[in-house]
Design a protein around this motif. Structure first.
Motif, PDB file in Angstrom:
ATOM      1  N   ARG A  27       1.443  -4.733   6.113  1.00 57.21           N
ATOM      2  CA  ARG A  27       0.888  -3.566   6.793  1.00 57.21           C
ATOM      3  C   ARG A  27       1.657  -3.273   8.094  1.00 57.21           C
ATOM      4  O   ARG A  27       1.827  -2.118   8.481  1.00 57.21           O
ATOM      5  N   LEU A  32      -2.080   2.849  16.662  1.00 59.65           N
ATOM      6  CA  LEU A  32      -1.527   1.958  15.631  1.00 59.65           C
ATOM      7  C   LEU A  32      -0.411   2.644  14.856  1.00 59.65           C
ATOM      8  O   LEU A  32      -0.310   2.522  13.628  1.00 59.65           O
ATOM      9  N   PHE A  76      -2.935  -6.377  15.373  1.00 61.64           N
ATOM     10  CA  PHE A  76      -2.016  -5.249  15.202  1.00 61.64           C
ATOM     11  C   PHE A  76      -1.622  -4.659  16.551  1.00 61.64           C
ATOM     12  O   PHE A  76      -0.456  -4.365  16.788  1.00 61.64           O
ATOM     13  N   THR A 130      -8.002  -5.910  14.408  1.00 60.74           N
ATOM     14  CA  THR A 130      -7.134  -4.844  14.928  1.00 60.74           C
ATOM     15  C   THR A 130      -6.333  -5.296  16.141  1.00 60.74           C
ATOM     16  O   THR A 130      -5.224  -4.807  16.397  1.00 60.74           O
ATOM     17  N   ILE A 163      -6.940  -1.408   8.235  1.00 62.25           N
ATOM     18  CA  ILE A 163      -5.715  -0.997   8.938  1.00 62.25           C
ATOM     19  C   ILE A 163      -4.743  -0.362   7.960  1.00 62.25           C
ATOM     20  O   ILE A 163      -4.278  -1.009   7.018  1.00 62.25           O
TER      21      ILE A 163
END
Ligand SMILES: [Co+2]
Ligand SMILES: [Co+2]
Ligand SMILES: [Co+2]
Ligand SMILES: [Co+2]
Ligand SMILES: [Co+2]
Ligand SMILES: [Co+2]
Ligand SMILES: [Co+2]
Ligand SMILES: [Co+2]
Lengths: 438, 438, 438, 438
Positions: free
Chosen positions: C93, C23, C354, C351, C9
């Motif tokens: 992140r 994202l 996220f 993922t 990511i």
């Protein structure tokens, strides 16, 4: 072969209403004849394996509380053997005629499908021996198709047909075991047969999968000569957002759609009834009206809580009304009264397991006596019959049976040209009448 | 012939998103082409007569608040005429293509059945003239079988067959009127078709009565050449403790039981969906899956309230998801978007009736544009198709279509002897994707 | 030091509304000035440690689904270190300014109280280093007083005072850690501070215990110079049958009773608000009116489900209304927007964590822009001010401030001897106005 | 002076448990001594005027069903006189010691405030004469501040202070009448004291208005020498979206905020308790713990319905638990057991009014006997005392009374350095114990 865990508990006996012993039955006198049948044969009580012997006390906000001796201190198969010993020790001391189990309650998941099957078959031999030794019988078997992560998106309704096959594998083995153990019914509760979000779901596809699965089960049952009843257990939601077996009415429509309404009946749980927005007696009466009444899970919910608390029944009038509904429909055939109930997670003593079951069995026995009085007295049923008397006149029969068209009915009304006179529904008087039997 | 009551309101026009006029459409541009069809033809909006022109503002704890000029100051038929004028004045100014009504909304109950029928027929002539004059059409007609005390214990499901006949009389006349007025559907909502207590109820008898009644309606419809759709409107409860048309799944089972699943469809109300424990889109998607999707009542409830508030829709993403479901199923045929909605009882100005409808129509139009983007973009639908790809392999098809028995599936799993690998359900990613279209 | 788990990511960036990258942020542009303040400073987002890094996917009907690499393969402290690395890798992140944790999320329970404390202190050093390295800050700390079986009957409200002392021990250490890590608030959520049955409960005693405990916390905070805010998090029930911190109004009464209404504020969770029968904005507005508004947990429930689903927010108008309420009250001081949210247990990919957070942050950012338009435009607030204008006349002020007795008011009415004229509440018009800002 | 309407009903007598007469008491033997007090003095039953003599059977979906002779056939004051005669005839035949009324139940709204007051005063003279003649007493009076359209946006909480003054006028007169008639309490139920939407509401302003209003009432009460209790009746919602007197805990916080917690108590209704998410016994126990327990409305709801059904109580164990809570707190002082209950709208016969009340009084009497056994036996209370025994040790007292700081408690735990041992909560055993008293 008796487990030390319950060694302090003497076998539970009937001691009569005056007994002050909290671990005696005051009402459940199994050989007492009620409406021409032994109490035990009316009630057909069963204890469930999962809540009483497998559940650790864990809830979404906390971990194990019970510390049962069969939870740790051996490899999984050793613990399964120890658990079975404890379970049958409990069942014997309680004096309950039946038990129920999921495949994974009695034997651990193995590293491969074959190992899982082997574990299960091995433990079924143990169960057979325990049944033989104690006389306790199997009310129903079932397969756990909801706990393992492979089923997180459904078993029969999984988007992946390989999971459907895994489910079939478990169910085949569980029906085989149920047959072998003399089980009188086989139950399917589809804990993950539903969806979390419609955004990733093909509703029609999943219904067709479930219809197919159930047809395969019915075919298999006949092929192997299992004469017990196949039962679906409705529940509206939890763990899913929506479960396909929402309530009795939904199950009926599903069975009709897939041609199964003569093959499959329902196992109605009190707590699932109320979570779906119905009273327990509604679900019982509806299943009887639709011809799909099978068996009961007697555990209640909490009227203020929105999830499945699976509590032991403790309200006499509510239980009496439920059993009155059962008796009105002729009672059980292969079904029975299963306690899919768990002691609260703070009830950590071995004796609490007895308190839960003894109190519940005793309450149901007392409720049976109340319900029997309602049946014998017949005043409740008579009030209903009289209310609908008009439908047994020739006009009523013609109307009900379709011999009068909409026009004919309209002409009748217009030619008479007068209004009808409503009569009292007498709800309060009937509610008072119920309380006369308590 | 226009009513003074709404005289201050200019006809509502489309003025575009930048308009600051609260009584203009910003999104509802009826001739705009969306997915190859005019907005008006997609949405097929209807205003209901009862909430907007009949309801006085009364609730269980208080009386009339609205003081409409057609509530007092004349005999019942004069007031009915005045009400119809006001209603069509409103409909015209709003620019809505359809309306809906119950027989008793438009004409008063008379002293006898014949007088009631005569009142109704007279008013239907008025409605016909208003339709002719204004171009407003009838989406559906229906009969009020719940307000009069004769129906307090049910209409078709009444313990007295004479009440069944009274109901038949009203319904026959209402279908006749619907046909005469070019109505595109006929709706039955069984407000009293349920029970208050099982203690005085024969559930099976009442279901059979309802099945018979609906069969009479269907027979009659065919006999007189009414080609519109017969619709049932599910609602779980209120005013009853339990209504037989609880939800879409229940209605489906009922239709199957009485052989009507090809004859009758459902009118799904958002508020009734949520009161029955389902999302609105669930009920739409289920009706489509079962082949009984008909029409919508767009009015929402309040998520914290346990009764039918019948509020105008105002949440864009929720409405967009509902319309996306409709579009995925191919949109409406004879059905439409009825607002079975009422302005709050404090909204006592004539202009409030416009605010309610203009805001709701505009919201639906905007939601249609969102839903159309979802359809055109296809990413949501593609995610679903891909998730079930395994069922389109030869193994998947064999499994679904019944060419693999339970044993065959079990053998496959045991011979492969390995577990399946679950994949993410991607719920959050899909929810985010939805928000890209808002 | 970054964890391999999230290595695929890329750091999440603002890319604007036109970005097609799922994202990326389309609305959350942290340095954008809104109403004179940076978006980041308005929203003060926090990620919670427990749901994202500790929860295994387990629910009451099934086990672990997530298989995070820090769940197995080391001793508990090694795993705690690995988990912290993964957590801060995620936080970095994501680009979120804050996180929140319970003591037991970051360090394992030890064999003794001292070992538990030592484990915790050790891990706090790790957290301090991660904070230093990454710039991520602590919004609030808290202690888990509900998961361990010692707390099954309550922590501060336990019938055993030794458990009260255990709870005090954990809370002291957790406040110490919060101070050390620069935490801006300290939260208490009493997951077991309630009862399962009144039959074994002394309600008044337990309330007094809880009042004492909270007073000890406040005393301690002042003594050690912790200047952050002490927050209670209301929740009506679950895991208990009844939790003492039922909702904002209940907490207010509790604080008044124990003299704490100037010392303690509330952390309001959207899902807890709706479970208690209130809208989220109600709880926010009430806390502001009562002077105890502190911080928010932004996670929503499902309107059809009766338990705490802790889902990421995804409805724009609902979120905008909540943030409008926050802005009307002046925004946050020490509080912020925590996501006490979990990805669904089927969302098993790294993922998905996220997607959950990016979508939620972006939704809140977009909702902030909507809310800012409401504030700037002022039409909503103006409508409210005008509605109450009568209370700013001299008569209104006299009445409100108690200068007119019941008799004086009565005399005024009787001497005028005329009724008042109600005015429209304009609900539909105001709901439409809200939709203009969406 | 007796009304023909109830002429067929003989005065209700105690005939003992074996009586088969549905219109006799089987348990309510008013002079029987229970726990040292007459049954009548324990239970202090009251009948409410509104549901039994004013309500027409109307619900949101249908009109009048009852056709009482005092509903038509005279001018409003004549009908009021006739209604009062019928009411006292009913009360006398029933043998109930108390009744309750709203101002508008007994006298019609006039064309002006003065006429309304004059109507009311005139009817109060009638009531006084009836009380004198029959010996029936007034448990409480109240004012209807919710039915008239002037109150649609609230009474004390109305945005218009002139409405506040109108409310003050009614309440002053109603307190005057209550004093004149020897009423033992005065109740305020704020049916419109809440909001429909926060969009048009200033929450803080409205709370201040309500606080002011209640202070005016308390001041007035003292000034005129009314020594009865002022009671608020909590209800969470309906007719409003949110009512400010949501539940007992909310009322307590409100009273503390406005300095009234020593002046005002609560009238707790069973149905309102459950609608707010609490059990009835919770609300009773909480009010006792907070020192604001006043009186009870015994009418229950339906556990599956989300609105106020106001049904007569009919469940023995539930009622017994409620009365056990009352007895534990010392019983009533000025309060009593009011039946704010209505017969179902299908119960259209005069006799149904008797069935409702006779059954409910009898159930409560029987429940009192059960509760008295619980008190006398003391096993339930003893189990609670023993569970908290640790708090009566010196350590427990030090902890509860604040002589041990958070640090001191922590040091104690760390120096002992061992965990506590949880004990069973024994819920099932206690629930079984309850059933021994039934
Ligand atoms: Co269950
Ligand atoms: Co079950
Ligand atoms: Co509705
Ligand atoms: Co509708
Ligand atoms: Co939560
Ligand atoms: Co939270
Ligand atoms: Co009520
Ligand atoms: Co009441």
């Amino acid at each position: 072969m008796s487990s030390g865990y319950f060694a302090d508990i003497k076998p539970i006996r009937y001691e009569g209403p005056e007994s002050d012993n909290p671990l005696a039955f005051r009402w459940y006198d199994k050989d007492r004849i009620v409406l021409g049948k032994r109490m035990e044969d009316h009630l057909r009580f069963a204890v469930c394996y999962w809540h009483s012997f497998v559940w650790t006390g864990l809830d979404p906000f906390g971990g194990e509380t019970f510390l049962r001796p069969w939870f740790t201190g051996g490899n999984p198969m050793e613990l399964a053997v120890r658990k079975a010993e404890a379970a049958f020790d409990f069942l014997s001391r309680l004096g309950v005629p039946y038990y129920c189990f999921h495949d994974r309650d009695v034997a651990p998941e193995g590293a491969t499908p074959r190992e899982s099957l082997s574990n299960f078959r091995h433990m079924v031999e143990h169960l057979a021996a325990h049944q033989q030794r104690t006389g306790v019988k199997l009310l129903w078997g079932t397969a756990n198709l909801f706990s393992h992560r492979r089923y997180m998106a459904g078993a029969a309704t999984n988007p992946d047909p390989e999971v459907f096959a895994m489910a079939a594998t478990q169910v085949k083995a569980a029906i085989d075991a149920t047959l072998q153990l003399g089980g009188e019914n086989y139950v399917l509760w589809g804990g993950r047969e539903g969806y979390e979000t419609l955004l990733n779901t093909d509703l029609r596809q999943e219904l067709d999968q479930l219809g197919r699965f159930l047809n395969l089960v019915v075919d298999y049952k006949h092929r192997i000569g299992f004469t017990g009843t196949i039962l679906l257990e409705p529940k509206p939601r939890e763990p899913t957002k929506h479960q396909y077996d929402f309530d009795v009415a939904t199950v009926y429509g599903f069975l009709k759609r897939y041609g199964l309404e003569k093959e499959v009946k329902v196992n109605i749980e009190a707590n699932h009834a109320t979570l779906s927005g119905h009273s327990f007696e509604h679900e019982i009466a509806l299943a009887q009206a639709l011809g799909i009444f099978g068996s009961l899970d007697m555990n209640r919910g909490d009227p203020q809580l929105g999830w499945d608390t699976d509590q032991f029944p403790n309200n006499l009038p509510e239980t009496a009304i439920a059993l009155y509904s059962v008796l009105q429909g002729g009672g059980f055939t292969t079904g029975g009264l299963n306690f899919d109930a768990k002691v609260r997670r703070q009830s950590i003593d071995p004796t609490d397991l007895f308190h839960g079951h003894v109190g519940a069995m005793d309450l149901c026995a007392r409720a049976l006596l109340v319900a029997a009085r309602m049946i014998e007295d017949d005043r409740l049923a008579k009030a209903v019959r009289e209310r609908y008397a008009g439908w047994r006149t020739s006009f009523g029969r013609d109307a009900l049976e379709g011999r009068l068209s909409l026009e004919a009915l309209s002409e009748r009304v217009l030619s008479r040209n007068e209004d009808v006179t409503p009569v009292s529904g007498r709800q309060e008087a009937l509610e008072n009448l119920v309380n006369r039997y308590i």
